[in-house]
Motif scaffolding. Sequence first.
Motif, PDB file in Angstrom:
ATOM      1  N   ARG A   1       0.838  -1.209   0.000  1.00 33.87           N
ATOM      2  CA  ARG A   1       0.000   0.000   0.000  1.00 33.87           C
ATOM      3  C   ARG A   1       0.870   1.255   0.000  1.00 33.87           C
ATOM      4  O   ARG A   1       0.556   2.237  -0.696  1.00 33.87           O
ATOM      5  N   ALA A   2       1.957   1.222   0.756  1.00 30.28           N
ATOM      6  CA  ALA A   2       2.862   2.377   0.768  1.00 30.28           C
ATOM      7  C   ALA A   2       3.428   2.640  -0.620  1.00 30.28           C
ATOM      8  O   ALA A   2       3.509   3.795  -1.073  1.00 30.28           O
ATOM      9  N   GLU A   3       3.809   1.567  -1.307  1.00 29.80           N
ATOM     10  CA  GLU A   3       4.366   1.724  -2.647  1.00 29.80           C
ATOM     11  C   GLU A   3       3.312   2.184  -3.644  1.00 29.80           C
ATOM     12  O   GLU A   3       3.589   3.013  -4.522  1.00 29.80           O
ATOM     13  N   GLN A   4       2.099   1.674  -3.505  1.00 31.99           N
ATOM     14  CA  GLN A   4       1.014   2.072  -4.418  1.00 31.99           C
ATOM     15  C   GLN A   4       0.637   3.540  -4.233  1.00 31.99           C
ATOM     16  O   GLN A   4       0.417   4.265  -5.210  1.00 31.99           O
ATOM     17  N   GLU A   5       0.558   3.975  -2.975  1.00 34.37           N
ATOM     18  CA  GLU A   5       0.103   5.338  -2.685  1.00 34.37           C
ATOM     19  C   GLU A   5       1.190   6.382  -2.911  1.00 34.37           C
ATOM     20  O   GLU A   5       0.937   7.473  -3.401  1.00 34.37           O
ATOM     21  N   PHE A   6       2.433   6.045  -2.527  1.00 35.34           N
ATOM     22  CA  PHE A   6       3.480   7.061  -2.467  1.00 35.34           C
ATOM     23  C   PHE A   6       4.728   6.722  -3.279  1.00 35.34           C
ATOM     24  O   PHE A   6       5.660   7.518  -3.327  1.00 35.34           O
ATOM     25  N   GLY A   7       4.775   5.538  -3.881  1.00 28.53           N
ATOM     26  CA  GLY A   7       5.858   5.230  -4.809  1.00 28.53           C
ATOM     27  C   GLY A   7       7.031   4.451  -4.252  1.00 28.53           C
ATOM     28  O   GLY A   7       7.912   4.032  -5.011  1.00 28.53           O
ATOM     29  N   GLY A   8       7.076   4.227  -2.946  1.00 26.04           N
ATOM     30  CA  GLY A   8       8.191   3.487  -2.362  1.00 26.04           C
ATOM     31  C   GLY A   8       8.253   3.709  -0.871  1.00 26.04           C
ATOM     32  O   GLY A   8       7.392   4.385  -0.299  1.00 26.04           O
ATOM     33  N   VAL A   9       9.289   3.167  -0.243  1.00 27.16           N
ATOM     34  CA  VAL A   9       9.467   3.305   1.203  1.00 27.16           C
ATOM     35  C   VAL A   9      10.918   3.688   1.481  1.00 27.16           C
ATOM     36  O   VAL A   9      11.848   3.023   1.015  1.00 27.16           O
ATOM     37  N   ASP A  10      11.103   4.769   2.249  1.00 25.81           N
ATOM     38  CA  ASP A  10      12.437   5.247   2.601  1.00 25.81           C
ATOM     39  C   ASP A  10      12.780   5.055   4.072  1.00 25.81           C
ATOM     40  O   ASP A  10      13.946   4.932   4.427  1.00 25.81           O
ATOM     41  N   VAL A  11      11.767   5.078   4.919  1.00 23.98           N
ATOM     42  CA  VAL A  11      11.986   4.996   6.366  1.00 23.98           C
ATOM     43  C   VAL A  11      10.952   4.055   6.963  1.00 23.98           C
ATOM     44  O   VAL A  11       9.773   4.103   6.590  1.00 23.98           O
ATOM     45  N   VAL A  12      11.398   3.186   7.870  1.00 27.91           N
ATOM     46  CA  VAL A  12      10.489   2.283   8.579  1.00 27.91           C
ATOM     47  C   VAL A  12      10.729   2.439  10.076  1.00 27.91           C
ATOM     48  O   VAL A  12      11.859   2.296  10.549  1.00 27.91           O
ATOM     49  N   ILE A  13       9.666   2.749  10.818  1.00 29.25           N
ATOM     50  CA  ILE A  13       9.721   2.915  12.264  1.00 29.25           C
ATOM     51  C   ILE A  13       8.870   1.822  12.905  1.00 29.25           C
ATOM     52  O   ILE A  13       7.668   1.736  12.662  1.00 29.25           O
ATOM     53  N   ASN A  14       9.483   0.993  13.729  1.00 30.12           N
ATOM     54  CA  ASN A  14       8.782  -0.092  14.417  1.00 30.12           C
ATOM     55  C   ASN A  14       8.383   0.353  15.816  1.00 30.12           C
ATOM     56  O   ASN A  14       9.134   0.170  16.774  1.00 30.12           O
ATOM     57  N   ALA A  15       7.201   0.934  15.952  1.00 28.55           N
ATOM     58  CA  ALA A  15       6.760   1.439  17.259  1.00 28.55           C
ATOM     59  C   ALA A  15       5.606   0.648  17.852  1.00 28.55           C
ATOM     60  O   ALA A  15       5.128   0.982  18.938  1.00 28.55           O
ATOM     61  N   ALA A  16       5.137  -0.396  17.171  1.00 26.65           N
ATOM     62  CA  ALA A  16       4.051  -1.213  17.713  1.00 26.65           C
ATOM     63  C   ALA A  16       4.581  -2.059  18.867  1.00 26.65           C
ATOM     64  O   ALA A  16       5.684  -2.611  18.783  1.00 26.65           O
ATOM     65  N   GLY A  17       3.816  -2.152  19.946  1.00 21.07           N
ATOM     66  CA  GLY A  17       4.256  -2.971  21.066  1.00 21.07           C
ATOM     67  C   GLY A  17       3.196  -3.098  22.137  1.00 21.07           C
ATOM     68  O   GLY A  17       2.269  -2.282  22.223  1.00 21.07           O
ATOM     69  N   ILE A  18       3.326  -4.141  22.956  1.00 20.53           N
ATOM     70  CA  ILE A  18       2.452  -4.342  24.108  1.00 20.53           C
ATOM     71  C   ILE A  18       3.323  -4.557  25.341  1.00 20.53           C
ATOM     72  O   ILE A  18       4.479  -4.968  25.236  1.00 20.53           O
ATOM     73  N   MET A  19       2.750  -4.276  26.553  1.00 25.94           N
ATOM     74  CA  MET A  19       3.564  -4.318  27.764  1.00 25.94           C
ATOM     75  C   MET A  19       2.759  -4.780  28.979  1.00 25.94           C
ATOM     76  O   MET A  19       2.587  -4.040  29.947  1.00 25.94           O
ATOM     77  N   PRO A  20       2.243  -5.995  28.968  1.00 28.67           N
ATOM     78  CA  PRO A  20       1.610  -6.520  30.184  1.00 28.67           C
ATOM     79  C   PRO A  20       2.666  -6.826  31.237  1.00 28.67           C
ATOM     80  O   PRO A  20       3.768  -7.287  30.910  1.00 28.67           O
ATOM     81  N   LEU A  21       2.335  -6.568  32.495  1.00 31.16           N
ATOM     82  CA  LEU A  21       3.315  -6.678  33.570  1.00 31.16           C
ATOM     83  C   LEU A  21       2.913  -7.739  34.582  1.00 31.16           C
ATOM     84  O   LEU A  21       1.734  -7.862  34.927  1.00 31.16           O
ATOM     85  N   ALA A  22       3.905  -8.487  35.052  1.00 28.16           N
ATOM     86  CA  ALA A  22       3.720  -9.451  36.130  1.00 28.16           C
ATOM     87  C   ALA A  22       5.082  -9.998  36.509  1.00 28.16           C
ATOM     88  O   ALA A  22       5.994 -10.051  35.668  1.00 28.16           O
ATOM     89  N   PRO A  23       5.250 -10.418  37.766  1.00 24.15           N
ATOM     90  CA  PRO A  23       6.497 -11.113  38.104  1.00 24.15           C
ATOM     91  C   PRO A  23       6.664 -12.356  37.240  1.00 24.15           C
ATOM     92  O   PRO A  23       5.687 -13.014  36.874  1.00 24.15           O
ATOM     93  N   LEU A  24       7.904 -12.668  36.918  1.00 21.23           N
ATOM     94  CA  LEU A  24       8.178 -13.793  36.026  1.00 21.23           C
ATOM     95  C   LEU A  24       7.496 -15.079  36.499  1.00 21.23           C
ATOM     96  O   LEU A  24       6.903 -15.809  35.700  1.00 21.23           O
ATOM     97  N   ALA A  25       7.553 -15.365  37.788  1.00 16.05           N
ATOM     98  CA  ALA A  25       7.010 -16.619  38.304  1.00 16.05           C
ATOM     99  C   ALA A  25       5.495 -16.693  38.191  1.00 16.05           C
ATOM    100  O   ALA A  25       4.916 -17.780  38.275  1.00 16.05           O
TER     101      ALA A  25
END
Length: 245
Positions: A76-100
């Motif tokens: 979609r990026a290539e179709q709309e804008f012609g290519g990709v120059d920069v990629v930022i990976n900001a997706a993430g989740i952060m559930p918290l609990a002690p390891l055990a």
Amino acid sequence: MSENTRVAIVTGGSSGIGRETAVRLGRDGFAVVIGYAGNKASAEQAVTEVEAAGGRAIAVQADVADEVAVTALFDRAEQEFGGVDVVINAAGIMPLAPLAELDLQVFDDVVRTNLRGTFVVDQQAGRRIRNGGAIVNISSSLTLLARPGYSAYAASKGGVEAITLILARELRGRDVTVNAVAPGPTATPLFLDGKPQELIDRIAAEPPLERLGQPSDIAEIIAFLAGPARWINGQVIYANGGSAA
């Protein structure tokens, strides 16, 4: 759109650091593809903010851990804008609990989104980003700060750092930089949700600058790596106001 316009994909672009980064890149004149998991209204608002900042933008839903969806995101990026120059990976989740006590399904979900998701997006970026481009992954200062309760999240981000350093070397000859930004505690919904104010205040007082990071603090660093910082490559930049392990 000018032939000189640079194009960025920002995963997790509907909120937090991703959204602030998308808007910041808009101020630099980028065309931005905002990848989002499920909140279409928030993603569309981010598009409006990028356009108000002076950029162009579209929102595309994609599960970052699904290679078919990520391939379609790049298409979609290539179709709309012609290519990709920069990629930022900001997706993430952060559930918290002690390891055990952490449910292993939750652990699998964290690894799937944070680590596999980064790997899948970086795989497409490595194949398709244009020469002269930049890839910026988001790690976390928790890989150093070792705060109890964050074992799954920090483990996933340690993997992100390994991916970053190796991909930078694998892209030799392409003039593509690959770096990671490792924020400390930052005032985003991901960090603030579910925490009592007393805990937030205590964490905010830890760094010498005596405040939480703001999404704009991190977005400035990412924009620097995405643009003028061509001699920074294969690095992890810890952005935490001076917090020490």
